[in-house]
Design a protein around this motif. Structure first.
Motif, PDB file in Angstrom:
ATOM      1  N   THR A 327       0.838  -1.204   0.000  1.00  0.00           N
ATOM      2  CA  THR A 327       0.000   0.000   0.000  1.00  0.00           C
ATOM      3  C   THR A 327       0.870   1.249   0.000  1.00  0.00           C
ATOM      4  O   THR A 327       1.876   1.315   0.724  1.00  0.00           O
ATOM      5  CB  THR A 327      -0.916   0.022   1.241  1.00  0.00           C
ATOM      6  N   ASN A 328       0.488   2.241  -0.843  1.00  0.00           N
ATOM      7  CA  ASN A 328       1.050   3.581  -0.745  1.00  0.00           C
ATOM      8  C   ASN A 328      -0.082   4.596  -0.875  1.00  0.00           C
ATOM      9  O   ASN A 328      -1.262   4.212  -0.902  1.00  0.00           O
ATOM     10  CB  ASN A 328       2.165   3.816  -1.771  1.00  0.00           C
ATOM     11  N   VAL A 329       0.230   5.880  -0.979  1.00  0.00           N
ATOM     12  CA  VAL A 329      -0.800   6.922  -0.954  1.00  0.00           C
ATOM     13  C   VAL A 329      -1.692   6.866  -2.192  1.00  0.00           C
ATOM     14  O   VAL A 329      -2.793   7.436  -2.184  1.00  0.00           O
ATOM     15  CB  VAL A 329      -0.148   8.314  -0.844  1.00  0.00           C
ATOM     16  N   LEU A 330      -1.256   6.184  -3.244  1.00  0.00           N
ATOM     17  CA  LEU A 330      -2.038   6.140  -4.480  1.00  0.00           C
ATOM     18  C   LEU A 330      -2.933   4.916  -4.581  1.00  0.00           C
ATOM     19  O   LEU A 330      -3.848   4.883  -5.401  1.00  0.00           O
ATOM     20  CB  LEU A 330      -1.103   6.196  -5.699  1.00  0.00           C
ATOM     21  N   GLY A 331      -2.671   3.875  -3.777  1.00  0.00           N
ATOM     22  CA  GLY A 331      -3.496   2.672  -3.849  1.00  0.00           C
ATOM     23  C   GLY A 331      -2.783   1.485  -3.247  1.00  0.00           C
ATOM     24  O   GLY A 331      -1.785   1.621  -2.516  1.00  0.00           O
ATOM     25  N   ASN A 332      -3.294   0.299  -3.529  1.00  0.00           N
ATOM     26  CA  ASN A 332      -2.705  -0.923  -2.987  1.00  0.00           C
ATOM     27  C   ASN A 332      -2.834  -2.052  -3.989  1.00  0.00           C
ATOM     28  O   ASN A 332      -3.594  -1.972  -4.960  1.00  0.00           O
ATOM     29  CB  ASN A 332      -3.364  -1.307  -1.658  1.00  0.00           C
ATOM     30  N   GLN A 333      -2.078  -3.113  -3.731  1.00  0.00           N
ATOM     31  CA  GLN A 333      -2.138  -4.323  -4.553  1.00  0.00           C
ATOM     32  C   GLN A 333      -1.884  -5.530  -3.663  1.00  0.00           C
ATOM     33  O   GLN A 333      -1.013  -5.496  -2.789  1.00  0.00           O
ATOM     34  CB  GLN A 333      -1.114  -4.272  -5.690  1.00  0.00           C
ATOM     35  N   THR A 334      -2.678  -6.597  -3.899  1.00  0.00           N
ATOM     36  CA  THR A 334      -2.574  -7.813  -3.094  1.00  0.00           C
ATOM     37  C   THR A 334      -1.835  -8.877  -3.887  1.00  0.00           C
ATOM     38  O   THR A 334      -2.106  -9.092  -5.068  1.00  0.00           O
ATOM     39  CB  THR A 334      -3.968  -8.326  -2.707  1.00  0.00           C
ATOM     40  N   ALA A 335      -0.919  -9.559  -3.205  1.00  0.00           N
ATOM     41  CA  ALA A 335      -0.184 -10.644  -3.844  1.00  0.00           C
ATOM     42  C   ALA A 335      -1.042 -11.903  -3.874  1.00  0.00           C
ATOM     43  O   ALA A 335      -2.056 -12.022  -3.168  1.00  0.00           O
ATOM     44  CB  ALA A 335       1.115 -10.916  -3.095  1.00  0.00           C
ATOM     45  N   SER A 336      -0.667 -12.854  -4.684  1.00  0.00           N
ATOM     46  CA  SER A 336      -1.380 -14.129  -4.755  1.00  0.00           C
ATOM     47  C   SER A 336      -1.253 -14.875  -3.436  1.00  0.00           C
ATOM     48  O   SER A 336      -0.265 -14.738  -2.700  1.00  0.00           O
ATOM     49  CB  SER A 336      -0.811 -14.983  -5.898  1.00  0.00           C
TER      50      SER A 336
END
Length: 461
Positions: A327-336
């Motif tokens: 996560t950062n100030v622009l969004g997030n991403q989840t790993a598999s």
């Protein structure tokens, strides 16, 4: 070496400061308390040697001055407006009396326009210039409006400007511009954003000119770190030569986390009592923070923070699904999801795989045996093939294969006197013969020594 360069730099700066001081002090000294003539022109202009310079200029006089617009001449003076002290400071007069410098007033003096084309520039033309009007009884110099002109051998670098926020998915306009002191020979701008971009010459608020190229793009993470190269090529000496200046600017684009993934150590199967180390990585700008979650019957449960997570497997119930989120100030991403497998379950899987492989091998062997049984090998030794041909009998025969012949064996004929009785008592021997001839596979022509089987039946009557 560095000290020498530093001393020379200090000397150059000092010389420039003194030169500017003399120019300014001379101009201020020449500025009267109540000037009669004013000009509107840039205070400073830069030009390129071998090229030209357009000086935008407009003038005005005091209302109480007697100004006749029908017969007006423009004069340019260098260094000091008090030209009476040095008459050689007059370098151009539109009347044609003085043409020391290659100048030409292109503006309409009757409309109070004094725009001037200064061509064939050389570096020695670097100086302070003053404009003067001579109109019958009206004679005045714009002593309070000096113009500083600097002529350089190298062109100035173009300017790269970016409008908008440098963030992922944002549209921004990128432009590259170069000063155009001589619109008659403008620079040609090129860059690495597109091939042969259209060059546009724009007039600035001070009536100078600028050549510009621009492009609007939508930013992505691939633009981060991309370097824009812009080049300005100036034709000089009437196009016989060119001089080039370049500028570079590297984009710094912010974007959400990308390529988020989890690595496990040790890799493979785990068992009770072993330690498991999980590491989360991601590309992000600004850098991302990491959170760890474990799957449970109630959903995802947060278990740790940071890019590294280590735990000890106490029982098979600890063997769960894990994942991390960047996560950062622009969004997030989840790993598999990462699913940890028990060593016992893993061993069972290996055994099952071995059994499946063995079954596949057996099936392949049976298929090969069946295929060979149904399709015997056509190639056999020549001797064996000959024996089989001699033993095989055809199922049916044609008239060409069977030949019948009748052979009569008569005893020696007796004397004529006893021919009748002998004729009646004569026994005839009839021989019936059946001959079967086997022919070769390549030819059906029968030869004298060709028959292989001979059968004969003899009947005697």
């Amino acid at each position: 070496m560095m000290s020498v360069v530093a001393v020379q730099s200090v000397k150059m700066v000092t010389a420039n400061m003194l030169l500017s001081f003399f120019f300014v002090s001379g101009a201020l000294a020449a500025c009267p308390p109540n000037p009669s003539l004013f000009i509107t022109a840039p205070k400073k202009m830069e030009a390129l040697s071998g090229s030209c310079l357009i000086i935008p200029c407009n003038f005005s006089a005091k209302p109480d001055q007697d100004f006749n617009s029908t017969r007006t001449f423009g004069v340019w003076i260098k260094s000091d407006s008090r030209f009476i002290n040095n008459i050689n400071n007059i370098i151009f007069n539109s009347s044609g009396t003085v043409t020391t410098y290659p100048m030409n007033i292109t503006g309409d003096l009757s409309q109070k326009q004094c725009t001037t084309l200064f061509s064939g520039l050389i570096t020695s033309y670097t100086d302070t210039y003053f404009f003067r009007i001579e109109n019958g009884p009206f004679l005045a110099t714009a002593s309070c409006d000096p113009l500083q002109i600097t002529v350089q051998d190298s062109p100035p670098s173009p300017r790269i400007e970016i409008s908008g926020d440098l963030k992922e998915k944002e549209s921004v306009t990128i432009s590259c511009s170069a000063s155009t002191p001589c619109p008659h020979s403008p620079p040609k701008l090129t860059w690495n954003l597109q091939q042969d971009p259209p060059n546009n010459i724009e007039e600035n608020t001070d009536q100078t000119f600028t050549t510009k190229i621009q492009k609007t793009i939508t930013l992505s993470d691939t633009h981060d770190g991309f370097t824009i190269n812009c080049s300005a090529t100036y034709p000089v000496n009437e196009g016989r030569e060119v001089k080039t200046a370049e500028e570079r600017k590297t984009l710094s684009v912010s974007y959400t986390p990308k390529d988020t993934s989890v690595s496990i150590s040790p890799s493979g199967l785990v068992s009770a009592g072993s330690w498991v180390n999980l590491t989360c990585s991601s590309r992000a700008k600004p850098p991302a923070s990491f959170s760890w979650f474990k799957n449970s019957k109630d959903g995802a449960v947060s278990v740790a923070e940071g890019d590294f997570y280590s735990f000890k497997v106490t029982s098979v119930t600890d063997i769960e699904d894990y994942y991390c989120m960047a996560t950062n100030v622009l969004g997030n991403q989840t790993a598999s999801w990462i699913h940890l497998k028990s060593a016992a379950v893993g061993g069972m899987i290996v055994i099952i795989l071995i059994i499946i492989i063995i079954i596949i091998i057996i099936c392949l062997a049976v298929c090969v045996w069946w295929f060979k049984t149904k399709h015997p090998t056509p190639q056999q030794p020549q001797s064996q093939r000959g024996e089989e041909m001699s033993l095989q009998m055809p199922a049916s025969k044609t008239e060409e294969d069977i030949h019948y012949g009748e052979i009569n064996f008569s005893r020696q004929r007796p004397e004529p006197s006893s021919s009748s009785e002998q004729d009646r008592g004569q026994q005839q021997d009839t021989l019936y013969a059946q001959v079967k001839v086997s022919q070769t596979a390549n030819s059906r022509t029968q030869t004298a020594d060709g028959p292989e089987d001979l059968y004969a039946q003899v009947k005697k009557k």
